[in-house]
Design a protein around this motif. Structure first.
Motif, PDB file in Angstrom:
ATOM      1  N   VAL A 199       0.855  -1.192   0.000  1.00  0.00           N
ATOM      2  CA  VAL A 199       0.000   0.000   0.000  1.00  0.00           C
ATOM      3  C   VAL A 199       0.894   1.246   0.000  1.00  0.00           C
ATOM      4  O   VAL A 199       1.535   1.544   1.019  1.00  0.00           O
ATOM      5  CB  VAL A 199      -0.928   0.021   1.230  1.00  0.00           C
ATOM      6  CG1 VAL A 199      -1.843   1.248   1.170  1.00  0.00           C
ATOM      7  CG2 VAL A 199      -1.750  -1.258   1.308  1.00  0.00           C
ATOM      8  N   PRO A 200       0.984   1.971  -1.102  1.00  0.00           N
ATOM      9  CA  PRO A 200       1.855   3.150  -1.156  1.00  0.00           C
ATOM     10  C   PRO A 200       1.370   4.258  -0.230  1.00  0.00           C
ATOM     11  O   PRO A 200       0.172   4.352   0.094  1.00  0.00           O
ATOM     12  CB  PRO A 200       1.753   3.589  -2.623  1.00  0.00           C
ATOM     13  CG  PRO A 200       0.441   3.053  -3.097  1.00  0.00           C
ATOM     14  CD  PRO A 200       0.247   1.761  -2.361  1.00  0.00           C
ATOM     15  N   PHE A 227      -0.592  10.432   2.419  1.00  0.00           N
ATOM     16  CA  PHE A 227      -0.901  11.544   1.512  1.00  0.00           C
ATOM     17  C   PHE A 227      -2.274  11.418   0.857  1.00  0.00           C
ATOM     18  O   PHE A 227      -2.544  12.063  -0.156  1.00  0.00           O
ATOM     19  CB  PHE A 227       0.192  11.662   0.442  1.00  0.00           C
ATOM     20  CG  PHE A 227       1.543  12.015   1.008  1.00  0.00           C
ATOM     21  CD1 PHE A 227       1.794  13.275   1.529  1.00  0.00           C
ATOM     22  CD2 PHE A 227       2.560  11.071   1.049  1.00  0.00           C
ATOM     23  CE1 PHE A 227       3.027  13.592   2.067  1.00  0.00           C
ATOM     24  CE2 PHE A 227       3.803  11.378   1.587  1.00  0.00           C
ATOM     25  CZ  PHE A 227       4.035  12.647   2.094  1.00  0.00           C
ATOM     26  N   SER A 228      -3.129  10.623   1.434  1.00  0.00           N
ATOM     27  CA  SER A 228      -4.501  10.532   0.926  1.00  0.00           C
ATOM     28  C   SER A 228      -5.265  11.793   1.320  1.00  0.00           C
ATOM     29  O   SER A 228      -4.971  12.402   2.360  1.00  0.00           O
ATOM     30  CB  SER A 228      -5.204   9.299   1.493  1.00  0.00           C
ATOM     31  OG  SER A 228      -5.474   9.481   2.870  1.00  0.00           O
ATOM     32  N   ALA A 231      -5.666  15.861   9.260  1.00  0.00           N
ATOM     33  CA  ALA A 231      -4.449  16.378   9.884  1.00  0.00           C
ATOM     34  C   ALA A 231      -4.425  17.902   9.893  1.00  0.00           C
ATOM     35  O   ALA A 231      -4.066  18.526  10.908  1.00  0.00           O
ATOM     36  CB  ALA A 231      -3.221  15.833   9.159  1.00  0.00           C
ATOM     37  N   VAL A 232      -4.809  18.534   8.785  1.00  0.00           N
ATOM     38  CA  VAL A 232      -4.804  19.997   8.698  1.00  0.00           C
ATOM     39  C   VAL A 232      -5.820  20.600   9.669  1.00  0.00           C
ATOM     40  O   VAL A 232      -5.532  21.590  10.357  1.00  0.00           O
ATOM     41  CB  VAL A 232      -5.089  20.461   7.251  1.00  0.00           C
ATOM     42  CG1 VAL A 232      -5.349  21.966   7.210  1.00  0.00           C
ATOM     43  CG2 VAL A 232      -3.917  20.115   6.340  1.00  0.00           C
ATOM     44  N   ILE A 233      -7.009  20.004   9.737  1.00  0.00           N
ATOM     45  CA  ILE A 233      -8.032  20.507  10.660  1.00  0.00           C
ATOM     46  C   ILE A 233      -7.534  20.427  12.106  1.00  0.00           C
ATOM     47  O   ILE A 233      -7.683  21.374  12.888  1.00  0.00           O
ATOM     48  CB  ILE A 233      -9.351  19.720  10.501  1.00  0.00           C
ATOM     49  CG1 ILE A 233      -9.991  20.034   9.146  1.00  0.00           C
ATOM     50  CG2 ILE A 233     -10.331  20.073  11.626  1.00  0.00           C
ATOM     51  CD1 ILE A 233     -11.213  19.183   8.839  1.00  0.00           C
ATOM     52  N   LEU A 234      -6.926  19.309  12.476  1.00  0.00           N
ATOM     53  CA  LEU A 234      -6.408  19.159  13.841  1.00  0.00           C
ATOM     54  C   LEU A 234      -5.265  20.128  14.105  1.00  0.00           C
ATOM     55  O   LEU A 234      -5.177  20.721  15.184  1.00  0.00           O
ATOM     56  CB  LEU A 234      -5.949  17.720  14.070  1.00  0.00           C
ATOM     57  CG  LEU A 234      -7.049  16.662  14.167  1.00  0.00           C
ATOM     58  CD1 LEU A 234      -6.442  15.264  14.261  1.00  0.00           C
ATOM     59  CD2 LEU A 234      -7.958  16.926  15.369  1.00  0.00           C
ATOM     60  N   LEU A 235      -4.374  20.309  13.123  1.00  0.00           N
ATOM     61  CA  LEU A 235      -3.234  21.210  13.291  1.00  0.00           C
ATOM     62  C   LEU A 235      -3.693  22.646  13.540  1.00  0.00           C
ATOM     63  O   LEU A 235      -3.089  23.368  14.340  1.00  0.00           O
ATOM     64  CB  LEU A 235      -2.340  21.158  12.045  1.00  0.00           C
ATOM     65  CG  LEU A 235      -1.078  22.034  12.062  1.00  0.00           C
ATOM     66  CD1 LEU A 235      -0.130  21.578  13.162  1.00  0.00           C
ATOM     67  CD2 LEU A 235      -0.387  22.003  10.707  1.00  0.00           C
ATOM     68  N   ILE A 236      -4.762  23.048  12.889  1.00  0.00           N
ATOM     69  CA  ILE A 236      -5.272  24.407  13.044  1.00  0.00           C
ATOM     70  C   ILE A 236      -6.095  24.571  14.317  1.00  0.00           C
ATOM     71  O   ILE A 236      -5.987  25.592  15.014  1.00  0.00           O
ATOM     72  CB  ILE A 236      -6.131  24.798  11.814  1.00  0.00           C
ATOM     73  CG1 ILE A 236      -5.244  24.880  10.558  1.00  0.00           C
ATOM     74  CG2 ILE A 236      -6.850  26.131  12.054  1.00  0.00           C
ATOM     75  CD1 ILE A 236      -6.021  25.047   9.270  1.00  0.00           C
ATOM     76  N   THR A 237      -6.905  23.577  14.626  1.00  0.00           N
ATOM     77  CA  THR A 237      -7.857  23.737  15.735  1.00  0.00           C
ATOM     78  C   THR A 237      -7.303  23.391  17.119  1.00  0.00           C
ATOM     79  O   THR A 237      -7.754  23.960  18.115  1.00  0.00           O
ATOM     80  CB  THR A 237      -9.118  22.896  15.489  1.00  0.00           C
ATOM     81  OG1 THR A 237      -8.760  21.503  15.363  1.00  0.00           O
ATOM     82  CG2 THR A 237      -9.841  23.362  14.232  1.00  0.00           C
TER      83      THR A 237
END
Length: 444
Positions: A178-179, A185-186, A193-199
């Protein structure tokens, strides 16, 4: 509301959560009893599983000691210390400080969890020295909160392991590879990840105490011993031959250059950024930045004083993992979630079961060894992709780290706090991350 929730859990943690070692002992007894009652194992069998597993994480324990020692020693070097102090000076208000350490931890752990864990802990310590009016337990908790992102990043052990030949995949998933484009990077993983990093930094800021009497500041004097430097008063000419060798910049440069050449070539050829590689890089950079071998020795001597919790507690968690796997408890927990799943809910229930198992098997590799053989065949039977299933296990492994002291030990050692000082706040992050990740796994 978030502040009240943080205060509520903090009061509970301070009253009911014992020292991290006692937590490990209680978990040991709990798993032992569950093995007797649920799995029907005998007393002798459970003692065998516990004792037999006690040293299964010995190599990993040494890796963790080196994460703490090499990371701390590197941070004690003048160049890195200067950078951390510059960042700390920018955090000139309590709100900025809380947000910055959480954000730095999130980014650092996404790049490599070992790097993020140590650098953010030292950054929190530096901020506490210069920023007045900051609630230190919340600052350290904020630093740890970004750790929930580690298994979605570049050092994600489960996703990296199945991106190549993997024993579990060979045996239970038809040898599928599984790459990382389908896991780390899905779109699903990146969005969560982005939502958690911001919130997460925002949630931490919202937990800041309003009343001055609720603020617990740290006395910088407790860090004084860490920062004492032993400086030779002798000139180079006055040194003995042995002292000249110890203070030789040439020796440090030779070893450092050779080490950097190896590291660059290894990474250029596509080598994985494993824990061993990170420790190697930290060691080499630390030696170079301290300039002389003896200066690096002194930095390591200071750093190694904080390793007591790791040395004592990791064998107990290895014993817990041995009981969970050998008794079949881990399989029982996971199979129950599988039994109530549909193709739509399977990834979500896999995530929840992984969060539960992580409380007893707090290791990404151990988690995969326990759940991979169960979840991969189930995923195939339900028509769920291996990538989504592995990602769910990874997110679950990272999620309950917020209330599992295992990974907080290196950070707490640097920050000089106890697990009960931060767990009330990290419980709120657990709830928030659980909501965001659950919705992402269900609907994305």
């Amino acid at each position: 509301m978030i502040r009240a929730l943080g205060n509520f859990f903090t009061k509970i943690a301070k009253k009911w959560i014992p020292d991290a070692f006692i937590f490990a002992v209680i978990l040991t007894i709990l798993v032992f009893v569950l093995g007797l009652v649920i799995q029907g194992k005998s007393f002798i069998e459970m003692t065998t599983y516990w004792g037999g597993g006690m040293w299964s994480l010995l190599g990993f324990s040494m890796q963790m000691v080196l994460v703490l020692v090499t990371g701390s020693a590197l941070a004690l070097s003048k160049p890195v210390h200067k950078i951390l102090k510059a960042i700390a000076s920018a955090a000139n208000t309590p709100a900025k400080a809380i947000a910055i350490v959480a954000f730095v931890m999130g980014i650092g752990c996404w790049l490599n969890w070992g790097f993020g864990l140590i650098i953010s802990a030292i950054l929190a310590k530096e901020i506490a020295k210069v920023t007045k009016g900051i609630h230190y337990p919340l600052l350290v908790a904020s630093s740890y909160s970004g750790f929930v992102l580690w298994h979605s990043g570049l050092s994600a052990s489960i996703q990296l392991s199945i991106a190549g030949k993997n024993a579990v995949m060979d045996k239970f998933a038809e040898g599928a590879v599984v790459p990382v484009s389908e896991t780390v990077f899905s779109p699903q993983t990146l969005i969560i990840a982005v939502i958690l990093l911001i919130t997460i930094p925002i949630v931490n800021v919202l937990m800041m105490p309003k009343k001055k009497e609720e603020i617990v500041e740290i006395d910088p004097a407790i860090f004084a011993e860490d920062e004492k430097e032993t400086v030779s008063v002798k000139s180079f000419k006055e040194m003995t031959p042995a002292e000249k060798i110890e203070n030789s910049i040439v020796l440090a440069i030779i070893v450092g250059v050779v080490g950097l050449v190896y590291a660059v070539r290894y990474l250029a050829k596509g080598g994985a950024l494993s824990l061993d590689v990170v420790n190697f890089i930290f060691l080499i950079l630390g030696l170079l930045m301290h300039k002389t071998p003896i200066a690096y020795v002194r930095a390591v001597d200071k750093s190694v004083r904080n390793c007591g919790g790791i040395v004592l507690q990791f064998p107990f968690y290895a014993g817990i993992m041995g009981m969970m796997v050998s008794s079949g408890l881990a399989a029982t927990f996971s199979n129950w979630f599988v039994s109530i799943s549909t193709p739509k809910t399977f990834q979500l229930f896999t995530y929840w079961s992984a969060g539960l198992v992580n409380m007893f098997v707090p290791s990404g590799g151990g988690q995969w060894a326990v759940q991979g053989p169960i979840m991969m065949p189930a995923a195939k039977a339900l028509g769920v992709t291996y990538a989504r299933t592995a990602s769910a296990i990874a997110w679950g492994d990272a999620w309950t780290n917020m209330i599992q002291p295992f990974w907080a030990l290196p950070l707490l050692a640097v920050a000089k706090l106890n697990i009960k000082d931060i767990m009330g706040y990290t419980t709120v992050i657990l709830l928030w991350a659980g909501i965001i990740t659950s919705l992402g796994l269900l609907f994305l």
